[in-house]
Write an enzyme that holds these catalytic residues in place. Structure first.
Site, short mmCIF file in Angstrom:
data_model
loop_
_atom_site.label_atom_id
_atom_site.label_comp_id
_atom_site.label_asym_id
_atom_site.label_seq_id
_atom_site.Cartn_x
_atom_site.Cartn_y
_atom_site.Cartn_z
N TRP A 346 0.83 -1.21 0.00
CA TRP A 346 0.00 0.00 0.00
C TRP A 346 0.87 1.26 0.00
O TRP A 346 0.36 2.35 0.22
CB TRP A 346 -0.94 0.01 1.21
N ASP A 347 2.18 1.07 -0.25
CA ASP A 347 3.10 2.21 -0.13
C ASP A 347 2.78 3.35 -1.10
O ASP A 347 3.20 4.48 -0.88
CB ASP A 347 4.54 1.73 -0.33
N GLU A 485 -0.68 -4.61 12.01
CA GLU A 485 -0.04 -5.86 11.62
C GLU A 485 0.33 -6.77 12.78
O GLU A 485 0.46 -7.98 12.60
CB GLU A 485 1.20 -5.63 10.74
N LYS A 605 2.57 -2.35 16.23
CA LYS A 605 3.81 -2.23 15.47
C LYS A 605 3.98 -0.82 14.93
O LYS A 605 5.07 -0.26 14.91
CB LYS A 605 3.80 -3.23 14.30
N GLN A 606 2.88 -0.23 14.47
CA GLN A 606 2.93 1.07 13.81
C GLN A 606 1.56 1.73 13.94
O GLN A 606 0.63 1.13 14.46
CB GLN A 606 3.30 0.91 12.35
#
Length: 789
Positions: A346-347, A485, A605-606
């Site tokens: 999805w970058d 994630e 995680k983020q």
């Protein structure tokens, strides 16, 4: 490391993989890592060359299971050029001492320079200088100039150049149990043209053909040697003390994906024969980079500006104007290495917003990559029993789901199930990019054509995924994984997936609202065509309206919950884990190695929920929650930011970027720490060895967009809307952009002042919208505006 160069002094084997990634040269068609030409792939070096969109699929035996993976293919190595005193051993910094070693990445002209001094005993020595380029004007060419200077006495020097087809994909240690032998039918030989050799091969299953040709020019006779899977050339130079001998290697690369050719090898040979000498190649290459910098560059002072220039350089090497002619997406690790197998995630969500305002033709091509795979996305949705389009979490050549079934935890050595394919929110990222590309460019043809087709099918998927819950009186989206994630299942659950991930549900509601807006604005003949073509039922838009207003968004303790049930998880002993492990970015691996699971804890995680503050301005985000029947006031949002800020390990380079973006408005004093982490993520290899496997392209592009949109509050709705936020560490900056046919619109912010210059053209004035006024600025005019406090 300042100014228009990126420099490394001294030879440090432990840093070579990092340097090779950051010294990669590319042109959007192909790229080559910055490895030394005299070195081969080993535990220190990894010379990799990758052509955009060239993948191959292999099946491996892993942990007792047959696992299929598609990889971006490491192509034959065009770099090899080694040297030795006649009759001696080949010289490399790993096998012979060096008294000087210096590498300079020249960002302005897009070249890599190296200078190495080898002592040879008895006061003699050899100075080696090299200049390398991957041509930006002609995307099929690369060149390497090597200059040899004898010091302290005469020297007979043997030189060997080659095209090496013995390569495999082995650049990522944790993938080495997988089959990496992607090339077959490797043949090499000498061409009729003087000093020219060739190599051709194909991929084993995707059957992509590659042709390479190399022309060697030197002041000595060049001999061809027959070797298996290598095209080899040898020569001997007789060096007088203090005199320099030059060897130029010019290489052409073609693939069977290229248009307007019949045979990749024939095309490569023809291109090499027609290529001008090195000095002329260098001049054209420099001119192409100069033009590209004018269209894209940011003007930011100090160290931050130097890092941003490096980030932009690597974005442009992966996604250049040449990308507009290719069927490729945004590889998460650029064309710089083999991590993530070269896949598209999805970058683009972090990349396209910058490209939209500088290279919109590239953005359009990247969206076409998604449109060409719309049928595959519709088949994926149908396989789940749903209408619409489900885009895969990892994409490659043909649009099927490329997410691995297993992933290796290097800490425990165990292969574990990978459930990240449940990140269905990638479809919302595609829709977001469609909408914002059309806003930035005014491209109504795309908006009403391919963009509409994708947006409506993504909306259909979300509407069909939503299930009514009588108890809640809300729609729910179950069994997904969010951007975090770490959490891919409930503790002890037999099946993976989570319910009502807030990011997923809010973005789904946004997609449904935009799809309804698009439908209402379509010309009636096109609306009829689209509904007939897609089989859109008459009652579907009414359901979209209902779902977009009634999706469940969970809350707990006055903050937005990451997903339903998040409040029931256990608090993690953050202090204890930091004390024991120091770096806990990959907390999931740490806990799994301990026999535990991160699914049990309030630990991310983020950024997940906070990603909403990255995608949407404060006003737009409040409006989305209001549409869903919730009040998201400043207090609730600030409390939500604080909650997750203290429960995130930042195991992704994107996390610092998102947190810095949000905190610039929510809590300015803490923003710079995260902005610095985003800036330094790759250059300092903060993820612990991952940059050597390829740069993090989304994070690099995101830092550019932080300056372009994040700090300016720039939106492209009905003009250029600006709501700047002062960040003391980045208080003065400027950039130019393209907007609705205007080229080179220049914005500069400093000391509470905004200057906008619109170049002369035949276009209409641009409305500059601030919080307190609207100022039209016409072509040829400059406006200087005092910003509201």
């Amino acid at each position: 490391m300042t100014g228009p160069t990126w420099e490394y002094d001294g030879y440090r084997p432990g840093e070579e993989r990092l340097r090779e990634s950051l010294c990669t040269l590319g042109n959007g068609y192909f790229a080559t890592r910055g490895a030394l030409p005299e070195c081969t792939a080993d535990d220190i070096h990894y010379p990799g060359t990758y052509a955009a969109g060239c993948y191959n699929r292999l099946t491996s035996e892993v942990a007792g299971r047959r696992v299929e993976n598609e990889d971006m293919v490491n192509l034959p190595n065009w770099l090899p050029l080694r040297f030795r005193p006649a009759g001696g051993d080949w010289l490399t910094p790993d096998t012979a001492p060096v008294t000087e070693h210096h590498q300079v990445l020249h960002l302005g002209p897009g070249t890599l320079e190296r200078r190495t001094r080898y002592p040879l005993g008895a006061g003699a020595g050899l100075l080696v200088g090299q200049l390398r380029l991957v041509h930006l004007a002609d995307p099929h060419l690369a060149a390497l100039r090597t200059e040899f200077t004898a010091e302290g006495g005469p020297l007979d020097l043997d030189v060997e150049a080659a095209l090496d087809g013995r390569v495999t994909n082995c650049g990522v240690a944790r993938y080495r149990e997988l089959d990496g032998r992607h090339l077959t039918r490797v043949e090499a030989g000498a061409a009729a043209a003087p000093g020219t050799v060739w190599l051709r091969c194909r991929t084993r299953t995707s059957d992509i053909g590659f042709g390479l040709a190399a022309r060697l020019t030197a002041g000595a006779p060049v001999r061809h040697a027959d070797e298996t899977r290598r095209a080899v050339q040898r020569l001997r130079l007789r060096l007088s003390p203090g005199r320099t001998a030059t060897v130029d290697k010019t290489v052409a690369l073609h693939t069977s994906h290229d248009p307007a050719i019949s045979d990749p090898l024939r095309a490569a040979l023809d291109r090499t024969a027609a290529a001008p000498p090195f000095d002329q190649l260098l001049k054209a290459h420099r001119t192409a980079w100069q033009q590209l910098w004018r269209r894209t560059a940011l003007d930011v002072p100090g160290e931050a500006g130097s890092i941003l220039r490096l980030h932009l350089f690597h974005v442009l090497q992966t996604l250049s104007p040449h990308t507009a002619d290719l069927d490729v997406g945004v590889p998460a690790r650029g064309l710089h290495g083999e991590a993530y197998r070269g896949h598209v995630f999805w970058d683009e969500l972090f990349v396209l917003p910058y490209l939209n305002l500088h290279l919109p033709e590239v953005s359009r091509a990247l969206l076409h990559y998604r449109h060409r795979r719309l049928d595959a996305a519709c088949h994926a949705a149908a396989a789940l029993g749903r209408r619409g389009a489900l885009y895969p979490w990892q994409s490659g050549s043909d649009g099927r789901e490329e997410t691995q079934q297993l992933h290796l935890n290097p800490r425990s050595g165990r292969w574990l199930p990978d459930h990240s394919r449940l990140q269905h929110h990638v479809g919302s990222a595609v829709a977001y990019n469609i909408w914002h590309y059309c806003e930035a460019t005014g491209d109504t043809d795309f908006r009403h054509g391919e963009g509409a087709e994708m947006l409506l099918q993504i909306a259909r998927f979300w509407a069909d995924s939503a299930v009514w819950d009588d108890h809640l009186g809300r729609y729910r989206i179950r069994g997904v994984v969010g951007p975090d994630e770490y959490h891919d299942a409930y503790p002890g659950a037999a099946r993976p997936g989570l319910d009502d991930n807030a990011y997923t549900n809010v973005t789904a509601a946004w997609v449904l609202g935009r799809a309804l807006e698009l439908l209402a604005g379509l010309p009636e003949p096109r609306r009829r065509e689209l509904t007939e073509y897609s089989g859109l039922a008459e009652d579907e838009p009414a359901r979209w309206e209902q779902v977009s207003r009634r999706l469940h968004i969970p809350f707990h303790d006055g903050v937005v919950s990451q997903f339903d049930g998040y409040a029931d998880l256990t608090e993690l002993d953050w202090h204890g884990y930091r004390k024991r492990y120091d770096d806990i970015r990959r907390l999931d691996r740490i806990l799994e190695a301990e026999g535990d699971t991160v699914n049990r804890y309030k630990a991310s995680k983020q950024a997940d929920v906070l990603m909403l503050g990255y995608l949407f301005s404060p006003g737009e985000l409040r409006g989305l929650f209001q549409r869903l029947g919730h009040r998201l006031d400043e207090h609730t949002w600030t409390a939500t930011v604080d909650h997750y800020l203290h429960r995130t390990s930042h195991g992704s380079t994107l996390s610092g970027l998102v947190h810095g973006w949000i905190l610039a408005r929510a809590r300015r004093a803490d923003a710079w720490r995260f902005v610095q982490e985003a800036l330094r993520g790759d250059i300092a290899d903060l993820q612990g060895g991952t940059t050597g496997e390829g740069v993090h392209l989304g994070a690099m592009a995101g830092t550019l967009d932080l300056v372009q949109r994040g700090l300016t509050g720039l939106e492209t709705r009905g003009g250029l809307c600006l709501d700047p936020v002062p960040l003391p560490e980045l208080s003065s900056y400027g950039f130019s952009l393209r907007y609705h046919g205007h080229w080179g619109v220049r914005l500069r912010l400093r000391s509470g002042l905004l200057e906008i210059a619109v170049p002369a053209s035949d276009r209409s004035p641009i409305d500059i919208r601030l919080r307190d006024r609207v100022v039209p600025v016409g072509p040829g005019e400059t406006a200087r505006l005092v910003l509201p406090d």
